[in-house]
Design an enzyme around this catalytic site. Structure first.
Site, mmCIF file in Angstrom:
data_model
loop_
_atom_site.group_PDB
_atom_site.id
_atom_site.type_symbol
_atom_site.label_atom_id
_atom_site.label_comp_id
_atom_site.label_asym_id
_atom_site.label_seq_id
_atom_site.Cartn_x
_atom_site.Cartn_y
_atom_site.Cartn_z
ATOM 1 N N GLU A 1 0.842 -1.207 0.000
ATOM 2 C CA GLU A 1 0.000 0.000 0.000
ATOM 3 C C GLU A 1 0.866 1.241 0.000
ATOM 4 O O GLU A 1 1.941 1.219 0.617
ATOM 5 C CB GLU A 1 -0.916 0.002 1.235
ATOM 6 C CG GLU A 1 -1.980 -1.078 1.160
ATOM 7 C CD GLU A 1 -2.955 -1.038 2.347
ATOM 8 O OE1 GLU A 1 -2.990 -0.023 3.067
ATOM 9 O OE2 GLU A 1 -3.658 -2.022 2.541
ATOM 10 N N HIS B 1 -8.273 1.058 1.371
ATOM 11 C CA HIS B 1 -8.100 0.999 2.831
ATOM 12 C C HIS B 1 -9.056 1.995 3.521
ATOM 13 O O HIS B 1 -8.636 2.897 4.245
ATOM 14 C CB HIS B 1 -6.637 1.302 3.210
ATOM 15 C CG HIS B 1 -6.261 0.754 4.561
ATOM 16 N ND1 HIS B 1 -5.025 0.216 4.825
ATOM 17 C CD2 HIS B 1 -6.944 0.670 5.737
ATOM 18 C CE1 HIS B 1 -4.970 -0.168 6.101
ATOM 19 N NE2 HIS B 1 -6.131 0.103 6.665
HETATM 20 N N1 LIG Z 1 -9.394 -1.991 6.855
HETATM 21 C C1 LIG Z 1 -9.276 -1.172 7.867
HETATM 22 O O1 LIG Z 1 -9.275 0.030 7.695
HETATM 23 C C2 LIG Z 1 -9.166 -1.692 9.235
HETATM 24 C C3 LIG Z 1 -8.489 -2.859 9.472
HETATM 25 N N2 LIG Z 1 -8.342 -3.324 10.737
HETATM 26 C C4 LIG Z 1 -7.620 -4.576 10.921
HETATM 27 O O2 LIG Z 1 -8.538 -5.594 11.213
HETATM 28 C C5 LIG Z 1 -7.866 -6.640 11.917
HETATM 29 C C6 LIG Z 1 -8.695 -7.120 13.099
HETATM 30 O O3 LIG Z 1 -8.845 -6.061 14.022
HETATM 31 P P1 LIG Z 1 -9.553 -6.284 15.450
HETATM 32 O O4 LIG Z 1 -10.741 -7.146 15.300
HETATM 33 O O5 LIG Z 1 -9.735 -4.948 16.019
HETATM 34 O O6 LIG Z 1 -8.428 -7.060 16.228
HETATM 35 P P2 LIG Z 1 -8.620 -8.043 17.472
HETATM 36 O O7 LIG Z 1 -7.284 -8.179 18.076
HETATM 37 O O8 LIG Z 1 -9.751 -7.601 18.310
HETATM 38 O O9 LIG Z 1 -9.022 -9.421 16.790
HETATM 39 C C7 LIG Z 1 -8.127 -10.208 16.091
HETATM 40 C C8 LIG Z 1 -8.551 -11.647 16.284
HETATM 41 O O10 LIG Z 1 -7.726 -12.462 15.488
HETATM 42 C C9 LIG Z 1 -7.500 -13.661 16.204
HETATM 43 N N3 LIG Z 1 -6.328 -14.342 15.713
HETATM 44 C C10 LIG Z 1 -5.025 -14.087 15.988
HETATM 45 N N4 LIG Z 1 -4.243 -14.974 15.369
HETATM 46 C C11 LIG Z 1 -5.055 -15.793 14.669
HETATM 47 C C12 LIG Z 1 -4.814 -16.897 13.834
HETATM 48 N N5 LIG Z 1 -3.571 -17.334 13.588
HETATM 49 N N6 LIG Z 1 -5.879 -17.481 13.266
HETATM 50 C C13 LIG Z 1 -7.137 -17.050 13.507
HETATM 51 N N7 LIG Z 1 -7.416 -16.021 14.324
HETATM 52 C C14 LIG Z 1 -6.381 -15.395 14.880
HETATM 53 C C15 LIG Z 1 -7.363 -13.197 17.629
HETATM 54 O O11 LIG Z 1 -7.609 -14.245 18.532
HETATM 55 C C16 LIG Z 1 -8.411 -12.126 17.713
HETATM 56 O O12 LIG Z 1 -9.629 -12.648 18.199
HETATM 57 C C17 LIG Z 1 -6.510 -6.055 12.297
HETATM 58 O O13 LIG Z 1 -5.555 -6.523 11.391
HETATM 59 C C18 LIG Z 1 -6.684 -4.581 12.099
HETATM 60 O O14 LIG Z 1 -5.502 -3.925 11.829
HETATM 61 C C19 LIG Z 1 -8.886 -2.670 11.800
HETATM 62 C C20 LIG Z 1 -9.588 -1.518 11.618
HETATM 63 C C21 LIG Z 1 -9.784 -0.928 10.315
HETATM 64 O O1 LIG Z 2 -7.186 0.716 12.394
HETATM 65 C C1 LIG Z 2 -6.655 0.021 11.510
HETATM 66 O O2 LIG Z 2 -6.034 -1.018 11.736
HETATM 67 C C2 LIG Z 2 -6.751 0.443 10.127
HETATM 68 O O3 LIG Z 2 -6.316 -0.287 9.279
HETATM 69 C C3 LIG Z 2 -7.287 1.772 9.793
HETATM 70 O O4 LIG Z 2 -6.323 2.396 9.007
HETATM 71 P P1 LIG Z 2 -6.366 3.967 8.750
HETATM 72 O O5 LIG Z 2 -6.320 4.648 10.080
HETATM 73 O O6 LIG Z 2 -7.636 4.247 8.048
HETATM 74 O O7 LIG Z 2 -5.174 4.282 7.938
#
Ligand SMILES: NC(=O)C1=CN([C@@H]2O[C@H](COP(=O)(O)OP(=O)(O)OC[C@H]3O[C@@H](n4cnc5c(N)ncnc54)[C@H](O)[C@@H]3O)[C@@H](O)[C@H]2O)C=CC1
Ligand SMILES: O=C(O)C(=O)COP(=O)(O)O
Length: 529
Positions: A263, A281
């Site tokens: 990215e 994103h």
């Molecule tokens: N696209 C975007 O803009 C955004 C992306 N994200 C991403 O979303 C993802 C998830 O975020 P959250 O739910 O807040 O995190 P979280 O930490 O609450 O949940 C992650 C989950 O993944 C599980 N996990 C860890 N290793 C694993 C494995 N090997 N296999 C299966 N499950 C596993 C954990 O047990 C946990 O329950 C993160 O990578 C975060 O950076 C978050 C916010 C916005």
């Molecule tokens: O919170 C996260 O993990 C995200 O991926 C959100 O990314 P951003 O703050 O929109 O660049």
């Protein structure tokens, strides 16, 4: 001088407002994060750096960040921060783990619908004036199986929404308890089972060594024919080349991606496929989520910079604003006991035991132990702080153990450090009285009672008449004024210790004169500033 914070990504203006309200100087440079050279040139002036995903906090940048105490990520993922390098430099890294969970979950659901009904392609065709009513034939979501990989904050929000949409939800997450799965109404399954059964697969794990390429070519091949894949978590979870091949072969019916291995994604193997939907994103990009994460990170960073409270740090235990003032004198005590041991040690410390007794065991002992280690190592590594200390101790082969037990003596709270060196053990205990001042109350088995002063002399000697007069005479000859004098001994005529606070420094020749006094076993100058 007030702390200074740099905002190097596009954060809601709410963040700057909070910093200013909390007496922190703030500079907003929303595009600086994309220019690593300019950021490196500026970073030396700041105590805090507030970021989103565009700023890369690398080891090189951290090396230029001589004042930096905290990196605050307004969002979840800290994969753009070199956390081990930050830890090694004593920089706290904190995030806002819940602020954008609902928004990210809604984006995953939006992408799932976009795939199911080919909305982006239908929109483009319609607005191009084609009216291709027969080209687009969608699938229903109701009754379909949704496979959630990673059922944490976002994954569970997606699962709940999937259930609301009358989908059958199955989840693979090794850390998901059966009880939590039941409460959510999802079926906990193994990855292979999920791959074989899910009509829609949605990824919600962080990117780690275990999750990298969790949808590898091999695992993509295990998916049900016609499955659709949503990745709103992190690029790198899916082998993009392998997925493109599976889309071209028709094994995978569609993929919707918000995040990419590289990215900003201006080129990508998935681009151009008719059944691929992409967003740049945007998972966290709603005004509600951005306001929340900006407010939260600014509050957290301000609390740390102005009050020492730590919330949501990924590299240090949390210390609430309520705990911080209670913990502060004990952190100071632990650090000063560590400094005592580090300065008295005549050889490298191989093992440090930190024993907590009484009321102090109810506080965050890990934070106090980290402070004790930083004190212990400070005489050899000037810049070290409690964030970096545990890692540095490990690298240097210092084994650290923490023991907690009930109060055993007269003190409500007691901290004892046992530092084991090749030359023997240094054991020192201290407490904090109601005046909030840490003090040493035992060295080895000998009781003393001394506050810490910036400049001190520690003596061990034989308990003989006339010794104190000769010692005071040596200080007088060197024109060194004694501020306080604390004595202790194991028995009359036995071993004695003295902790003497002096004004200013003890000249080296005066120290050697003291070392040569009859009965002196050890004389060490100590600094506690
Ligand atoms: N696209 C975007 O803009 C955004 C992306 N994200 C991403 O979303 C993802 C998830 O975020 P959250 O739910 O807040 O995190 P979280 O930490 O609450 O949940 C992650 C989950 O993944 C599980 N996990 C860890 N290793 C694993 C494995 N090997 N296999 C299966 N499950 C596993 C954990 O047990 C946990 O329950 C993160 O990578 C975060 O950076 C978050 C916010 C916005
Ligand atoms: O919170 C996260 O993990 C995200 O991926 C959100 O990314 P951003 O703050 O929109 O660049």
């Amino acid at each position: 001088m007030p702390p200074r914070v740099l905002i190097s990504d596009s954060l809601s203006p709410a963040a700057a407002q909070i910093f200013r309200l909390r007496g922190i100087e703030v500079d907003c440079e929303p595009t600086l994060g994309k220019d690593s050279d300019k950021l490196a040139a500026a970073i030396g002036d700041y105590d805090g750096l507030a970021i989103r995903s565009a700023t890369k906090v690398t080891a090189d940048l951290l090396q230029r960040a001589s004042r930096l105490k905290v990196v605050g990520r307004a969002g979840v993922g800290v994969d753009n921060v070199d956390v081990p390098a930050a830890t090694a430099r004593g920089v706290i890294v904190m995030n806002t783990p819940f602020g954008n969970s609902v928004t990210a979950a809604e984006h995953a659901i939006a992408l799932m619908f976009a795939l199911a009904r080919e909305i982006p392609a239908a929109d483009a065709s319609t607005q191009a004036g084609k009216w291709e009513k027969n080209r687009f034939m969608g699938v229903e979501i109701t009754g379909k199986t949704l496979g959630v990989v990673g059922c944490g904050n976002i994954g569970s929000n997606v699962a709940e929404r999937g259930i609301g949409l009358k989908m059958r939800v199955i989840a693979f997450d090794p850390y998901l308890t059966e009880e939590r799965a039941r409460t959510l109404g999802v079926e906990k399954v193994e990855l292979d089972d999920l791959l074989a059964r899910a009509d829609f697969i949605t990824l919600h794990t962080p990117l780690t060594a275990h999750t990298k390429n969790i949808l590898s070519a091999e695992n993509i091949a295990k998916t049900k024919k016609g499955a659709r894949i949503v990745n709103c978590a992190r690029g790198g979870l899916v082998d993009e080349e392998a997925l493109r091949k599976a889309l071209d072969d028709g094994h995978i019916a569609g993929a919707a991606f918000d995040v990419f291995a590289k990215e900003p994604a201006t080129e990508n193997p998935l681009f151009g496929h008719p059944h691929v939907v992409c967003t740049p994103h945007l998972g966290a990009s709603t005004s509600e989520a951005q306001e929340k994460v900006a407010l939260q990170i600014a509050e957290q960073m301000s609390d740390y910079l102005t009050r020492g409270a730590i919330a949501n740090a990924v590299n240090f235990p949390s210390i609430t604003a309520e705990e911080a003032p209670r913990l502060k004198p004990f952190i100071e005590l632990a650090e000063k006991l560590g400094l005592f041991a580090g300065q008295v040690a005549r050889a490298g410390v191989e093992k440090l035991s930190v024993v907590y007794e009484g009321a102090v065991t109810l506080e965050k002992t890990r934070a106090m132990t980290a402070a004790a280690i930083s004190g212990l190592l400070r005489p050899i590594l000037e810049d070290i702080n409690a964030v970096a200390a545990p890692v540095v101790a490990k690298e240097r082969g210092v084994a650290v153990e923490e023991i907690t037990r009930e109060a055993q003596g007269d003190y409500e709270s007691l901290i004892t450090l046992n530092a084991l060196t090749a030359q023997g053990e240094i054991r020192v205990s201290g407490t904090v009285f109601h005046d909030g001042k840490p003090r040493i109350i035992r060295i080895g088995d000998i009781g003393v009672d001394a506050e810490f002063s910036p400049s001190m002399i520690y003596l061990t000697n034989e308990d003989r008449p006339g010794f104190i007069g000769r010692f005071a005479g040596a200080l007088g000859d060197a024109e060194v004024n004694i501020a306080t004098f604390a004595l202790g001994r194991d028995r009359p005529g036995g071993q004695a210790v003295a902790l003497v606070a002096i004004d200013g420094d003890l000249p080296a020749r005066a120290l050697s004169k003291i070392e040569r006094l009859p009965g002196v076993k050890q004389a060490v100058t100590l600094k506690f500033s």
